[in-house]
Design an enzyme around this catalytic site. Structure first.
Site, PDB file in Angstrom:
ATOM      1  N   ASP A   1       9.620  -7.968  -3.844  1.00  0.00           N
ATOM      2  CA  ASP A   1      10.726  -8.297  -2.942  1.00  0.00           C
ATOM      3  C   ASP A   1      10.604  -9.785  -2.622  1.00  0.00           C
ATOM      4  OD1 ASP A   1       8.677  -8.507  -1.088  1.00  0.00           O
ATOM      5  OD2 ASP A   1       9.505  -7.049   0.323  1.00  0.00           O
ATOM      6  N   HIS A   2      11.391 -10.251  -1.655  1.00  0.00           N
ATOM      7  CA  HIS A   2      11.379 -11.675  -1.306  1.00  0.00           C
ATOM      8  C   HIS A   2       9.997 -12.127  -0.827  1.00  0.00           C
ATOM      9  CE1 HIS A   2      12.276  -9.247   2.190  1.00  0.00           C
ATOM     10  NE2 HIS A   2      11.864 -10.235   2.980  1.00  0.00           N
TER      11      HIS A   2
ATOM     12  N   CYS B   1       4.903  -7.060  -2.524  1.00  0.00           N
ATOM     13  CA  CYS B   1       5.751  -7.263  -1.342  1.00  0.00           C
ATOM     14  C   CYS B   1       4.927  -8.077  -0.344  1.00  0.00           C
ATOM     15  CB  CYS B   1       6.251  -5.936  -0.778  1.00  0.00           C
ATOM     16  SG  CYS B   1       4.966  -4.767  -0.280  1.00  0.00           S
ATOM     17  N   GLY B   2       5.227  -7.984   0.939  1.00  0.00           N
ATOM     18  CA  GLY B   2       4.486  -8.787   1.908  1.00  0.00           C
ATOM     19  C   GLY B   2       3.037  -8.360   2.020  1.00  0.00           C
ATOM     20  N   THR B   3       2.818  -7.054   2.076  1.00  0.00           N
ATOM     21  CA  THR B   3       1.462  -6.507   2.242  1.00  0.00           C
ATOM     22  C   THR B   3       0.974  -5.675   1.054  1.00  0.00           C
ATOM     23  OG1 THR B   3       2.449  -4.554   3.256  1.00  0.00           O
ATOM     24  CG2 THR B   3       1.728  -6.313   4.763  1.00  0.00           C
ATOM     25  N   GLY B   4       1.883  -5.271   0.186  1.00  0.00           N
ATOM     26  CA  GLY B   4       1.564  -4.325  -0.894  1.00  0.00           C
ATOM     27  C   GLY B   4       1.713  -2.882  -0.444  1.00  0.00           C
TER      28      GLY B   4
ATOM     29  N   GLY C   1       4.388  -1.235   1.412  1.00  0.00           N
ATOM     30  CA  GLY C   1       5.685  -0.585   1.180  1.00  0.00           C
ATOM     31  C   GLY C   1       5.881  -0.263  -0.292  1.00  0.00           C
TER      32      GLY C   1
ATOM     33  N   HIS D   1     -12.348   4.792 -10.475  1.00  0.00           N
ATOM     34  CA  HIS D   1     -12.308   6.119  -9.861  1.00  0.00           C
ATOM     35  C   HIS D   1     -10.906   6.714  -9.775  1.00  0.00           C
ATOM     36  CE1 HIS D   1     -16.456   6.023  -7.622  1.00  0.00           C
ATOM     37  NE2 HIS D   1     -16.537   5.649  -8.891  1.00  0.00           N
ATOM     38  N   ASN D   2      -9.881   5.865  -9.676  1.00  0.00           N
ATOM     39  CA  ASN D   2      -8.519   6.373  -9.440  1.00  0.00           C
ATOM     40  C   ASN D   2      -7.587   6.213 -10.633  1.00  0.00           C
ATOM     41  OD1 ASN D   2      -9.351   4.732  -6.563  1.00  0.00           O
ATOM     42  ND2 ASN D   2      -8.971   6.924  -6.428  1.00  0.00           N
TER      43      ASN D   2
ATOM     44  N   ARG E   1       1.896 -11.928   1.417  1.00  0.00           N
ATOM     45  CA  ARG E   1       1.641 -12.588   2.709  1.00  0.00           C
ATOM     46  C   ARG E   1       0.177 -12.527   3.116  1.00  0.00           C
ATOM     47  NH1 ARG E   1       7.032 -10.101   5.654  1.00  0.00           N
ATOM     48  NH2 ARG E   1       8.476 -11.679   4.867  1.00  0.00           N
TER      49      ARG E   1
ATOM     50  N   ARG F   1     -15.925  13.372 -13.363  1.00  0.00           N
ATOM     51  CA  ARG F   1     -15.486  14.027 -12.125  1.00  0.00           C
ATOM     52  C   ARG F   1     -14.213  13.403 -11.576  1.00  0.00           C
ATOM     53  NH1 ARG F   1     -19.430  10.425 -10.757  1.00  0.00           N
ATOM     54  NH2 ARG F   1     -19.228   9.256  -8.804  1.00  0.00           N
ATOM     55  N   HIS F   2     -13.995  12.128 -11.909  1.00  0.00           N
ATOM     56  CA  HIS F   2     -12.786  11.469 -11.396  1.00  0.00           C
ATOM     57  C   HIS F   2     -11.534  12.023 -12.080  1.00  0.00           C
ATOM     58  CE1 HIS F   2     -15.612   8.953  -9.407  1.00  0.00           C
ATOM     59  NE2 HIS F   2     -16.143   8.564 -10.558  1.00  0.00           N
TER      60      HIS F   2
END
Ligand code: RB5
Length: 152
Positions: free
Chosen positions: A8-9, A65-68, A70, A98-99, A109, A132-133
């Site tokens: 986003d912006h 985005c600003g924080t990751g 959203g 692991h993920n 930001r 296991r993962h």
């Protein structure tokens, strides 16, 4: 590896740096917007890129985005997407080991470009550890099916 990129912006400037990194590393990618710093809704751009991973047209996504946060919330609505907000080298490494993260989300930001580049490089280069993962990820797949009302 084909990577769908979107922002986003608030992630627009950092995205330019990440696009350059992918370019330098010769990684096939496409920018699904936004294309200026004019205010937009992160939801619309996360959907565009997540759909490409969901359909199999792209292998992974990088969403900014600003924080990751959203971007991750939206991307994780898509079955099969494992979106992980990463704000340091350790979470980037573990998100892959692991993920089996297939969607990196970054905060424009909160991260300077050099840290975002380091996180992205680790996320690109680290392999999933399996074992296991894998079993745990299979439980998530089953959970997605159960929540969607799909019988086993
Ligand atoms: C936009 O102001 C901001 O809310 C968005 O970029 C993101 O940080 C949301 O999670």
């Amino acid at each position: 590896m084909r990577i769908a990129v979107a922002s986003d912006h608030a992630g627009f400037t950092l995205k330019k740096g990440i696009l350059s990194l992918l370019e330098k590393r010769g990684i096939d990618h496409k920018d699904f917007g936004c294309f200026s710093s004019e205010r937009v809704d992160y939801v619309d751009f996360a959907v565009q890129a997540a759909e490409k991973v969901r359909s199999g047209e792209y292998d992974r996504a990088i969403l900014i985005c600003g924080t990751g946060l959203g971007m991750a919330m939206v991307a994780n609505k898509f079955p099969g997407i494992r979106a992980t907000p990463c704000c340091d080298a350790f979470t980037a490494e573990m998100s892959r080991k692991h993920n089996d993260s297939n969607c990196l989300t970054l905060g424009g930001r909160i991260l300077p470009l050099d840290e975002a580049e380091e996180i992205t490089t680790i996320w690109l280069e680290t392999e999933f550890e399996e074992g296991r993962h894998r079993e745990r990820l299979e439980k998530i797949v089953q959970l997605e099916k159960n929540l969607a009302g799909i019988p086993e």
